[in-house]
Scaffold this active site. Structure first.
Site, short mmCIF file in Angstrom:
data_model
loop_
_atom_site.label_atom_id
_atom_site.label_comp_id
_atom_site.label_asym_id
_atom_site.label_seq_id
_atom_site.Cartn_x
_atom_site.Cartn_y
_atom_site.Cartn_z
N HIS A 38 -4.10 -8.28 -3.55
CA HIS A 38 -4.09 -7.18 -2.59
C HIS A 38 -4.49 -7.63 -1.19
CE1 HIS A 38 -4.41 -3.23 -0.81
NE2 HIS A 38 -5.59 -3.56 -0.36
N ASP B 136 -6.07 7.60 -1.50
CA ASP B 136 -6.75 7.80 -0.21
C ASP B 136 -5.77 7.97 0.93
OD1 ASP B 136 -9.61 5.62 -0.84
OD2 ASP B 136 -9.34 7.77 -1.16
N ARG B 137 -6.19 8.75 1.89
CA ARG B 137 -5.47 9.00 3.14
C ARG B 137 -4.26 9.91 3.00
NH1 ARG B 137 -6.67 6.57 7.66
NH2 ARG B 137 -8.49 5.25 7.69
N ASP C 249 0.81 -1.22 0.00
CA ASP C 249 0.00 0.00 0.00
C ASP C 249 0.85 1.27 0.00
OD1 ASP C 249 -2.97 -0.85 1.94
OD2 ASP C 249 -1.78 -2.06 0.55
N HIS D 157 -2.50 -4.68 2.23
CA HIS D 157 -3.83 -4.45 2.82
C HIS D 157 -3.86 -4.18 4.32
CE1 HIS D 157 -8.16 -4.49 2.73
NE2 HIS D 157 -8.32 -5.67 3.29
N ASN E 141 -8.53 -2.57 -2.49
CA ASN E 141 -9.90 -2.24 -2.09
C ASN E 141 -10.17 -0.74 -2.13
OD1 ASN E 141 -8.13 -2.36 0.31
ND2 ASN E 141 -9.95 -1.70 1.40
N HIS E 142 -9.11 0.07 -2.14
CA HIS E 142 -9.34 1.52 -2.23
C HIS E 142 -9.52 1.98 -3.66
CE1 HIS E 142 -8.84 3.30 1.85
NE2 HIS E 142 -8.50 2.06 2.09
N ARG F 138 -14.07 -6.02 9.02
CA ARG F 138 -14.10 -4.88 8.11
C ARG F 138 -15.45 -4.72 7.43
NH1 ARG F 138 -8.65 -3.36 5.82
NH2 ARG F 138 -7.13 -4.93 6.43
N ASP G 5 -4.02 -0.10 -3.62
CA ASP G 5 -4.17 0.97 -2.64
C ASP G 5 -3.20 2.13 -2.91
OD1 ASP G 5 -5.43 -0.44 0.50
OD2 ASP G 5 -6.26 -0.35 -1.51
N HIS H 293 -0.98 4.56 -0.65
CA HIS H 293 -1.96 5.49 -0.09
C HIS H 293 -1.60 6.94 -0.24
CE1 HIS H 293 -5.01 2.87 1.40
NE2 HIS H 293 -4.17 2.14 2.11
#
Lengths: 290, 413
Positions: free
Chosen positions: A163, A83-84, A52, A238, A112-113, A211, A80, A54
């Site tokens: 992932h 995001d963030r 990840d 992940h 998943n993002h 989750r 991923d 991110h």
């Protein structure tokens, strides 16, 4: 292609975002390219595997400085990208351009993002709106591309890379090959599981995930999967790892995490994983870029 | 608080209900806050321990003076806003009777006087919302009685011994998990809609609804969660009263939009354990109770949304201009290569769903057919909460109409 891809890459390495028109053209071309890729892509070592990121763009540049630039080094990213972090746009733009320019040297899996729902909540949508003056067009373009990203990679038919993790719906990799992946990540089913599941050393079989998507799975599931598919190891991302990586289940599964000091406050180190031509795995850890 | 194991009918068929509450809170680390702490301090405790409410302890009297929970905070914020702002500033669409009702309730308890400073002690607003008052039970109380309390909407009770010491807090979630692990019911395999569990009235907000308005809805309807939906009633997020604790940290969030508050909450939550969560927890109306329970227990959520496929699909014409930026519907038909990645094998979902899972472990779950979980394209049509499920369990406990007329139902309280 109407866009000068080398110029785009050069500007992106300097941290400059592309114009909206350029993003549109890059994404359109990338979708055509990715449509030709299978759900499960077969590649060969040597390859450097990244977890990840991110949106931590400056840490991505750090990864390239430690691991070598693409195309000098082969890269596999486990998803991923957005995001963030504060620079999701730069991150995904650079990786998209590199994929377009060197399609055999860099592989990008879906995380998943890489989803419309998730990016609306976790920051990528807001960042696109902000950096492109209120226009959501670039977000639309990128999320369309996400639907085309491959789901898994096999390295020399021996290492399975995904992932999240495993799914009760998928015992054999061939089952993953026939899934229709060209859609938003559903809430349930094989596609969701592959991107959302987590290993759990304390259970056997599959369990429900905290989750709210995917499952947890134990060491017995890993053994069975590797045995049925004639493989030796599973690589995934992940989950945050304070030490940058985590090896579990008697060295049958590894988690790679490549976002140091996650969200600028977790204080973790990150890692990149070098897989050599003999399939030896070597983790290199690194800290956040200053 | 009588132990009703002396009543033969109930005890014989539902042994899980005879469990005493003290067994479910063993070894619990009880978090509490001093009654003279500030509201901010109390909220930091909630954030730090990831809990929704906390008992308030008065060191002087050595007793518990109330329970502070996020409904109280929400009510307090509404009251404060009304006295600090000219009511005309809040647009009619924003506020209206709903907020005014909540304010009236709050003002009764709190008084119209408020201070600019945020050093209000938490005991002043404890139980202000009257939604989750402090409710205590003795350690020997059985679940049968607690289930009846929970069925009325109280989310947790304090297990207190004779000396006034709290042994633990027993929540709806804990009781549901106990039922799932030890109870038995034909109801488990029946669809939610057949059990009458799908409540049609879902209170929704739009992503750009202001948080203040959302809070007034929570308090007016006495609910804990709102579905954030787009104009097609697709759920894009979930605003829970639990998210209100972040407003205490950053007051500006009260004037932000719902989606911004949810973004802040998820951002912080994912840092907790490095695991991000799905944006929405949803099931279809024909999902079994067992399915809904496993989801609720695994995620620790207090409700799941019930969604169903949209009635008519309106395909986007090729070359049509991009739709509204907030909906996120696909722009153009998919481009696919002729052979490899398109579904040239069996259609997705047939052979895969029959694949078997190891049956040697108690942890394995049956593969949920794809239609059980909601799809992102679904419309919200209902909600199933822990309270609804507990109400079902409480109703199934009640003896049939021709039961022993001498049994005192009052003792269920």
């Amino acid at each position: 292609m109407g866009v000068d891809i080398d110029s785009c890459i050069e500007r992106l390495y300097l941290g400059q975002i592309l114009e909206e028109r350029e993003v549109e053209q890059v994404c359109r071309a990338l979708r055509l390219l990715l449509a030709e890729e299978a759900n499960v892509v077969a590649i060969s070592a040597p390859v450097t595997v990244i977890g990840d990121v991110h949106g931590q763009f400056y840490d991505l540049l750090e990864i390239f400085s430690i691991g070598g630039r693409c195309p000098d080094t082969n890269y596999l990213f486990l998803g991923d990208y957005v995001d963030r972090g504060h620079h999701s746009v730069e991150t995904i733009s650079l990786l998209a351009c590199l994929k377009l320019r060197y399609p055999q040297r860099i592989h990008l899996l879906r995380g998943n993002h890489e989803s419309r729902n998730i990016t609306k909540t976790y920051g990528f949508y807001a960042e696109c709106i902000h950096k492109y003056k209120g226009s959501a067009q670039t977000w639309h373009e990128f999320t369309e591309v996400f639907d085309y990203l491959a789901l898994a990679v096999t390295i020399d038919d021996s290492i399975f890379c995904v992932h999240g993790g495993l799914s009760p719906s998928i015992q054999h990799v061939d089952q993953l090959r026939v899934v229709d992946r060209f859609e938003e990540i559903p809430h349930e089913g094989a596609l969701a599981d592959i991107l959302w599941s987590d290993p759990d050393a304390e259970i056997r079989g599959f369990g429900r995930s905290q989750r709210g998507a995917g499952y947890t799975f134990g060491g017995d599931v890993v053994e069975r999967f590797l045995h049925i598919n004639g493989m030796s190891h599973i690589l995934r991302a992940h989950q945050l790892c304070m030490e940058g990586y985590l090896v579990q289940f008697n060295d049958r599964l590894s988690t790679v995490w490549s976002a140091p000091n996650y969200c600028y406050r977790c204080g973790n180190v990150a890692s990149l994983l070098k897989v050599d031509p003999y399939l030896q795995r070597d983790f290199i850890t690194f800290e956040a870029a200053p | 608080m009588s132990d009703n194991s002396s009543h033969p009918g109930l005890g014989a068929t539902t042994p899980w209900l005879q469990t005493q509450v003290k067994d479910l809170v063993e070894n619990q680390q009880v978090i509490q806050v001093n009654s003279d702490a500030t509201i901010e301090e109390a909220c930091e405790t909630l954030i730090k321990h990831n809990i929704q409410s906390v008992p308030l302890y008065d060191a002087k009297t050595q007793s518990y003076v109330g329970m502070f929970d996020l409904h109280d905070l929400a009510t307090y914020i509404l009251v404060k806003r009304s006295s600090n702002t000219d009511m005309d500033e809040i647009s009619p669409a924003d506020c209206s009777d709903l907020a005014r009702n909540a304010l009236t309730l709050g003002k009764k308890k709190f008084g119209a006087r408020t201070t600019e400073s945020d050093d209000v002690v938490v005991s002043r607003i404890a139980d202000m919302s009257q939604i989750n008052p402090f409710y205590s039970v003795l350690p020997e109380t059985t679940l049968a009685q607690v289930v009846a309390v929970f069925a009325k909407g109280t989310h947790r009770v304090a297990v207190m011994d004779g000396t006034g010491k709290i042994q633990g807090i027993l929540s709806q979630t804990r009781v549901i998990r106990h039922f799932f692990e030890h109870g038995d019911s034909d109801a488990l395999d029946r669809p939610l809609k057949d059990l009458g569990l799908v409540t049609g009235d879902v209170v929704t907000v739009r992503p750009d609804t202001v948080v203040m308005h959302a809070l007034s809805l929570l308090e007016h309807w006495r609910i804990s969660s709102l579905a954030i939906v787009d104009e097609d009633r697709r759920i894009v997020g979930n605003l829970s009263v639990a998210d209100v604790k972040y407003v205490a940290r950053d007051r500006r969030l009260a004037r932000a939009t719902c989606i911004e508050l949810v973004q802040t909450a998820r951002f912080v939550q994912g840092l907790h354990d490095g695991r991000d969560r799905a944006a929405v927890f949803s099931v279809r109306p024909d999902a079994s109770l067992r399915y809904a329970l496993t989801k609720l227990i695994a995620t620790g959520a207090h409700r799941v949304w019930v969604t169903e496929p949209r009635q008519s699909s309106t395909p986007t014409a090729p070359g049509a201009p991009p739709p509204d930026s907030t909906t996120g519907t696909p722009l153009a038909p998919r481009m696919r290569s002729g052979s490899i990645s398109s579904a040239s094998g069996p259609p997705p979902g047939t052979s895969m769903r029959r694949a078997s899972v190891s049956s040697t472990s108690a942890q394995t779950v049956p593969i949920a057919p794809q239609h059980y979980g909601g799809s992102f394209n679904d419309c919200v049509c209902g909600v199933v909460s822990l309270t609804d499920i507990l109400r079902l369990l409480a109703e199934s406990l009640l003896p049939k109409a021709n039961a022993d007329p001498e049994y005192n139902y009052g003792s269920m309280d």
